[in-house]
Write a protein that holds these residues in place. Sequence first.
Motif, PDB file in Angstrom:
ATOM      1  N   ALA A 187       3.650  18.520   2.728  1.00  0.00           N
ATOM      2  CA  ALA A 187       2.007  18.804   3.004  1.00  0.00           C
ATOM      3  C   ALA A 187       1.895  17.015   2.583  1.00  0.00           C
ATOM      4  CB  ALA A 187       1.805  19.446   1.267  1.00  0.00           C
ATOM      5  N   MET A 188       2.225  16.208   2.555  1.00  0.00           N
ATOM      6  CA  MET A 188       1.628  14.937   2.843  1.00  0.00           C
ATOM      7  C   MET A 188       2.019  14.680   4.405  1.00  0.00           C
ATOM      8  SD  MET A 188       0.293  12.052   1.557  1.00  0.00           S
ATOM      9  CE  MET A 188       0.329  10.407   1.853  1.00  0.00           C
ATOM     10  N   SER A 189       3.367  14.359   4.775  1.00  0.00           N
ATOM     11  CA  SER A 189       4.313  14.029   5.606  1.00  0.00           C
ATOM     12  C   SER A 189       2.911  15.053   6.688  1.00  0.00           C
ATOM     13  CB  SER A 189       5.303  14.297   5.246  1.00  0.00           C
ATOM     14  OG  SER A 189       6.346  13.695   4.979  1.00  0.00           O
ATOM     15  N   TYR A 190       2.807  16.570   6.502  1.00  0.00           N
ATOM     16  CA  TYR A 190       2.389  17.145   8.332  1.00  0.00           C
ATOM     17  C   TYR A 190       0.755  16.292   7.855  1.00  0.00           C
ATOM     18  CZ  TYR A 190      -0.469  20.744   9.767  1.00  0.00           C
ATOM     19  OH  TYR A 190      -1.422  21.780   9.984  1.00  0.00           O
ATOM     20  N   ALA A 191      -0.206  16.370   7.082  1.00  0.00           N
ATOM     21  CA  ALA A 191      -1.739  16.058   6.751  1.00  0.00           C
ATOM     22  C   ALA A 191      -1.376  14.180   7.244  1.00  0.00           C
ATOM     23  CB  ALA A 191      -2.127  15.828   4.963  1.00  0.00           C
ATOM     24  N   PHE A 192      -0.657  13.645   6.825  1.00  0.00           N
ATOM     25  CA  PHE A 192      -1.068  11.788   6.895  1.00  0.00           C
ATOM     26  C   PHE A 192      -0.602  11.684   8.699  1.00  0.00           C
ATOM     27  CE2 PHE A 192       1.374   8.209   8.640  1.00  0.00           C
ATOM     28  CZ  PHE A 192       0.398   6.877   7.773  1.00  0.00           C
ATOM     29  N   ILE A 246       0.913  -0.997  -0.144  1.00  0.00           N
ATOM     30  CA  ILE A 246       0.011  -0.316   0.933  1.00  0.00           C
ATOM     31  C   ILE A 246       0.973   0.885  -0.356  1.00  0.00           C
ATOM     32  CG2 ILE A 246      -1.410   1.692   1.165  1.00  0.00           C
ATOM     33  CD1 ILE A 246      -2.689  -1.628   2.814  1.00  0.00           C
ATOM     34  N   GLN A 247       1.020   2.323  -0.936  1.00  0.00           N
ATOM     35  CA  GLN A 247       1.818   3.774  -0.878  1.00  0.00           C
ATOM     36  C   GLN A 247       0.749   4.484  -1.454  1.00  0.00           C
ATOM     37  OE1 GLN A 247       2.518   4.196  -5.045  1.00  0.00           O
ATOM     38  NE2 GLN A 247       3.253   5.982  -4.711  1.00  0.00           N
ATOM     39  N   PHE A 248       1.103   5.682  -0.038  1.00  0.00           N
ATOM     40  CA  PHE A 248       0.380   7.000   0.084  1.00  0.00           C
ATOM     41  C   PHE A 248       1.990   7.370  -0.358  1.00  0.00           C
ATOM     42  CE2 PHE A 248      -1.355   4.404   3.746  1.00  0.00           C
ATOM     43  CZ  PHE A 248      -2.641   4.999   3.471  1.00  0.00           C
ATOM     44  N   SER A 249       0.854   8.570  -1.640  1.00  0.00           N
ATOM     45  CA  SER A 249       1.980   9.216  -2.485  1.00  0.00           C
ATOM     46  C   SER A 249       1.173  10.993  -2.499  1.00  0.00           C
ATOM     47  CB  SER A 249       2.478   9.454  -3.935  1.00  0.00           C
ATOM     48  OG  SER A 249       0.849   8.934  -4.287  1.00  0.00           O
ATOM     49  N   GLY A 250       2.096  11.954  -2.333  1.00  0.00           N
ATOM     50  CA  GLY A 250       1.657  13.333  -1.821  1.00  0.00           C
ATOM     51  C   GLY A 250       0.852  14.179  -3.161  1.00  0.00           C
ATOM     52  N   CYS A 251       1.200  13.165  -4.122  1.00  0.00           N
ATOM     53  CA  CYS A 251      -0.221  14.120  -4.948  1.00  0.00           C
ATOM     54  C   CYS A 251      -0.027  13.018  -7.062  1.00  0.00           C
ATOM     55  CB  CYS A 251       1.449  15.126  -5.581  1.00  0.00           C
ATOM     56  SG  CYS A 251       2.731  15.117  -6.376  1.00  0.00           S
ATOM     57  N   THR A 308       3.269  18.718  -8.388  1.00  0.00           N
ATOM     58  CA  THR A 308       4.318  18.446  -7.848  1.00  0.00           C
ATOM     59  C   THR A 308       3.850  18.983  -6.563  1.00  0.00           C
ATOM     60  OG1 THR A 308       3.744  21.407  -7.664  1.00  0.00           O
ATOM     61  CG2 THR A 308       5.551  20.080  -9.351  1.00  0.00           C
ATOM     62  N   SER A 309       4.012  18.751  -5.318  1.00  0.00           N
ATOM     63  CA  SER A 309       4.026  18.410  -4.311  1.00  0.00           C
ATOM     64  C   SER A 309       4.562  19.558  -3.159  1.00  0.00           C
ATOM     65  CB  SER A 309       4.253  16.482  -3.620  1.00  0.00           C
ATOM     66  OG  SER A 309       4.425  16.672  -2.148  1.00  0.00           O
ATOM     67  N   ILE A 313      -6.511  13.314   4.691  1.00  0.00           N
ATOM     68  CA  ILE A 313      -5.949  13.891   3.968  1.00  0.00           C
ATOM     69  C   ILE A 313      -5.876  15.154   3.512  1.00  0.00           C
ATOM     70  CG2 ILE A 313      -3.174  13.125   2.631  1.00  0.00           C
ATOM     71  CD1 ILE A 313      -3.482  10.823   4.469  1.00  0.00           C
ATOM     72  N   ARG A 314      -7.013  14.807   2.626  1.00  0.00           N
ATOM     73  CA  ARG A 314      -7.397  15.464   1.433  1.00  0.00           C
ATOM     74  C   ARG A 314      -7.994  16.783   2.015  1.00  0.00           C
ATOM     75  NH1 ARG A 314      -6.084  19.249  -2.441  1.00  0.00           N
ATOM     76  NH2 ARG A 314      -7.626  19.716  -3.608  1.00  0.00           N
ATOM     77  N   GLN A 315      -8.757  16.971   3.010  1.00  0.00           N
ATOM     78  CA  GLN A 315      -9.290  18.076   3.575  1.00  0.00           C
ATOM     79  C   GLN A 315      -8.731  18.740   4.168  1.00  0.00           C
ATOM     80  OE1 GLN A 315     -12.101  15.787   6.166  1.00  0.00           O
ATOM     81  NE2 GLN A 315     -13.859  15.611   4.609  1.00  0.00           N
ATOM     82  N   ILE A 316      -7.297  18.492   4.610  1.00  0.00           N
ATOM     83  CA  ILE A 316      -6.033  19.442   4.971  1.00  0.00           C
ATOM     84  C   ILE A 316      -5.212  19.681   4.253  1.00  0.00           C
ATOM     85  CG2 ILE A 316      -4.150  18.591   7.163  1.00  0.00           C
ATOM     86  CD1 ILE A 316      -5.997  16.416   8.493  1.00  0.00           C
ATOM     87  N   MET A 317      -5.024  19.427   3.282  1.00  0.00           N
ATOM     88  CA  MET A 317      -4.390  19.744   2.095  1.00  0.00           C
ATOM     89  C   MET A 317      -5.345  20.937   1.399  1.00  0.00           C
ATOM     90  SD  MET A 317      -2.452  16.909   0.156  1.00  0.00           S
ATOM     91  CE  MET A 317      -1.222  16.096   1.016  1.00  0.00           C
ATOM     92  N   LYS A 318      -6.261  20.765   1.638  1.00  0.00           N
ATOM     93  CA  LYS A 318      -7.353  21.595   1.502  1.00  0.00           C
ATOM     94  C   LYS A 318      -7.223  22.963   1.986  1.00  0.00           C
ATOM     95  CE  LYS A 318     -10.900  20.860  -1.230  1.00  0.00           C
ATOM     96  NZ  LYS A 318     -12.325  20.750  -1.781  1.00  0.00           N
TER      97      LYS A 318
END
Length: 399
Positions: free
Chosen positions: A346-351, A323-328, A333-334, A370-375
């Motif tokens: 951004a991805m590490s912070y949200a996770f 299972i892979q989580f990716s930032g974008c 770009t991330s 994770i998406r909600q936090i990024m938004k």
Amino acid sequence: MHNFQQFIQQGFQQVQQGFENGDIQNFLQQGVQQFQNLHQSDRDKRRYNVHINTWDDDSQNFSRAVHEKIREQNLWSRDVDSFYYEREGDSFTRSACNGNKKALFIGINYTGTQAELKGCINDVRNISELVCRRFGFQNCLYLTDEQSDPQMKPTYDNIIDAMKWLVEGAQPNDSLFFHYSGHGGTARDPTNEEVDSFNETILPLDYSKNGQILDDVIYDNLVKPLPKGCRLTAIFDSCHSGTVMDLPYTYQCDGQVEVIENDLRKAIFQKALSVVGSFIQGGQANIASALLGIFDGSINFSGNSQAQQQQVINKRKHDADVIQFSGCRDNQTSADAKINNVSTGAMSYAFITVMNQNENISYTQLLTQIRQIMKQKRFSQIPQLSSSHPMNMNEQFIM
């Protein structure tokens, strides 16, 4: 007639002598070696053709146009439960994650270079603290460019060796964890094996000298050696990382969780390339117009067809529980950001934020939040989850 029989007999004798003398074996071996050298030469070209965090305009426009056509055709399935059961996801062997636990953390700030980042080493510290505290990982390896020990620097060779260390001795029900925070790149793929005709890459500290690590190499070292029923959870906080592990299924959330088979996307991109011929000059509108020929009935877009399910077999299929989580997405770009006055990916912070807010969480909830936090932080990038098997997104996230 007699002369013809003599000719055939002499031919057989020459072939037999060739086998006895080793000539034919040598000839075949030379052919295989030449093919391997050609493949290696092509891989080396892609390895050293580094593009950091960017595509050229034509490539970007082409990718965007194809993705828009995929979206218009409703090829992303929002019925993730039906997708799971129709592809017999419940027959897949999952890891109980109660065996051996090992983790590899890589953070590269590229300090003192033109490609310098600020938050990647912070990401390693923060992610590793969460993973070790929450999930009990103790056997951990850290590669960061702040370390004085040359063996602990995130160079090309050290990263490959660390990947091999991570998967060495893996058994069913083990739980392995991989985290990468650093630059991501792309390389044009001439083999037509990639979803979007590009290799996604990660950039070691010494990329200017030793090149980038291609997604094919990541797959060969992190995924291919794993046994059935062994879990590998990976987080890539880097640009163009959507399918960087070459896994067959991708889930994303931009309002609602949806899933697509990457072999279907691969077929569309390959057809698009044949329709367009080459990257068209003159803007996205011309590309999109040319891409109308993709949807002429020659590709089966019915994700529910039994025949298609049986045909979706390629190198990305694997019995391990990956299972892979990716930032974008691959074409995004991330962000290397500053949040609460601290540099972070951004991805590490949200996770980390989502995991700290939830004692128990499903995969759907994790991806959605994770998406909600990024938004909320005004990041446009769309996080994705890719997997080696159809996911029951209602299951609890474990490691």
